[in-house]
Design an enzyme around this catalytic site. Sequence first.
Site, PDB file in Angstrom:
ATOM      1  N   LYS A  69      25.856  -3.108  -0.183  1.00 13.75           N
ATOM      2  CA  LYS A  69      27.325  -2.923  -0.202  1.00 13.75           C
ATOM      3  C   LYS A  69      27.792  -2.139   1.014  1.00 13.75           C
ATOM      4  O   LYS A  69      28.974  -1.821   1.130  1.00 13.75           O
ATOM      5  CB  LYS A  69      27.736  -2.175  -1.483  1.00 13.75           C
ATOM      6  N   ARG A 117       0.793  -1.218   0.000  1.00 18.00           N
ATOM      7  CA  ARG A 117       0.000   0.000   0.000  1.00 18.00           C
ATOM      8  C   ARG A 117       0.835   1.282   0.000  1.00 18.00           C
ATOM      9  O   ARG A 117       0.627   2.180  -0.807  1.00 18.00           O
ATOM     10  CB  ARG A 117      -0.919   0.092   1.238  1.00 18.00           C
ATOM     11  N   THR A 118       1.736   1.382   0.961  1.00 22.43           N
ATOM     12  CA  THR A 118       2.352   2.687   1.211  1.00 22.43           C
ATOM     13  C   THR A 118       3.180   3.136   0.012  1.00 22.43           C
ATOM     14  O   THR A 118       3.109   4.293  -0.408  1.00 22.43           O
ATOM     15  CB  THR A 118       3.212   2.620   2.489  1.00 22.43           C
ATOM     16  N   HIS A 144       4.419   5.936  11.651  1.00 24.81           N
ATOM     17  CA  HIS A 144       3.969   5.781  10.263  1.00 24.81           C
ATOM     18  C   HIS A 144       2.978   6.922  10.002  1.00 24.81           C
ATOM     19  O   HIS A 144       1.770   6.721   9.940  1.00 24.81           O
ATOM     20  CB  HIS A 144       3.297   4.415  10.102  1.00 24.81           C
ATOM     21  N   ARG A 171      11.025   4.082   3.764  1.00 17.87           N
ATOM     22  CA  ARG A 171      10.630   3.083   4.769  1.00 17.87           C
ATOM     23  C   ARG A 171      11.874   2.283   5.122  1.00 17.87           C
ATOM     24  O   ARG A 171      12.600   1.832   4.230  1.00 17.87           O
ATOM     25  CB  ARG A 171       9.548   2.143   4.235  1.00 17.87           C
TER      26      ARG A 171
HETATM   27  N1   CP Z   1      -0.463  -0.057   5.844  1.00 18.02           N
HETATM   28  C1   CP Z   1       0.769  -0.338   5.348  1.00 18.02           C
HETATM   29  O1   CP Z   1       1.783   0.248   5.763  1.00 18.02           O
HETATM   30  O2   CP Z   1       0.771  -1.292   4.372  1.00 18.02           O
HETATM   31  P1   CP Z   1       2.054  -1.754   3.543  1.00 18.02           P
HETATM   32  O3   CP Z   1       2.999  -2.417   4.528  1.00 18.02           O
HETATM   33  O4   CP Z   1       1.542  -2.682   2.491  1.00 18.02           O
HETATM   34  O5   CP Z   1       2.697  -0.512   2.980  1.00 18.02           O
END
Ligand code: CP
Length: 309
Positions: free
Chosen positions: A80, A51-52, A129, A101
């Site tokens: 590396k 999603r993100t 998040h 991320r």
């Molecule tokens: N909600 C969420 O962070 O989903 P993903 O891990 O698929 O990005």
Amino acid sequence: MRHLLTPQDFSVSETEELFRLADDIEVHPEKYSHMCDGKKMATLFYEPSTRTRLSHETAMLNLGGKIIGFPSGNVSSATKGETVADTIRVISCFADIAVIRHPKEGAALVAAHYSSIPVINAGDGGHQHPTQTLLDMQTIRRLKGRLTNMTIGLCGDLKFGRTVHSLVESMSRYDNVRFIFISPPELRMPDYVTDLLRDRGISYDEVTRLEDAIPKLDILYMTRVQRERFFNEEDYVRLKDFYVLDEKKLASAKKDCYILHPLPRVNEIAPEIDDDPRAAYFLQVHYGVLVREAVILTLMGLVDLKSFA
Ligand code: CP
């Protein structure tokens, strides 16, 4: 330059303006569809995501921009030994905004320190998040018509679940919001979150049984047990199916108690719930793209939030 590392990087009034901008993007997408023409977003994902990453990329494409990046640390020079600090200095030469991320808490903060472009934290370990929280709040705001006067139950892995940490920190800024934390003892909300609530004078309860909390809730926020953060597979296996929301458990919920989940779901919401009008977890995904468009435009200075005051 402005980054988004925690949801509190936007004040309460700015957050409302951001939601109004997202509302306007939903109604008038054509007004915004060329605002990022000639701009590039870099998505730097050292951890898996469906999603993100794709939601941010869709948001940038909807705004007329382009995408570069990597979907896994394994295909980057991190293998590396390159540091996040060096990577973001390089990416700053390629792109106009970066989304990161990373499995380590604080990685986005480090990136922001060394970056010359805006940085969006798309999840740093079990910490925060923020864009997930903004889309969770926009979903609540649109379904309930308010972000005040409600009881929110957060259920599952409250220890490692970064989405619940960000959501509690942000929602505790609103009037008369109470929390019920529903978890096994091993996965309780961390002290740094409950300390913050105590400092703000916000009341919260901690319970183990979901059935005890459900009738009191206006929002039920389910989460999966975060397998990737466990040191010991046996502990994960023992705890992973601790909560399964099904029709029987939901029978005692209020008629307007909406069910949210950041997804991915594993077993914690039975598929039979998906057709219940209170199931909002796929609606969250819809609002996610719109809210991320609003975040991109704001951080890049292409829209002045004050015009949505
Ligand atoms: N909600 C969420 O962070 O989903 P993903 O891990 O698929 O990005």
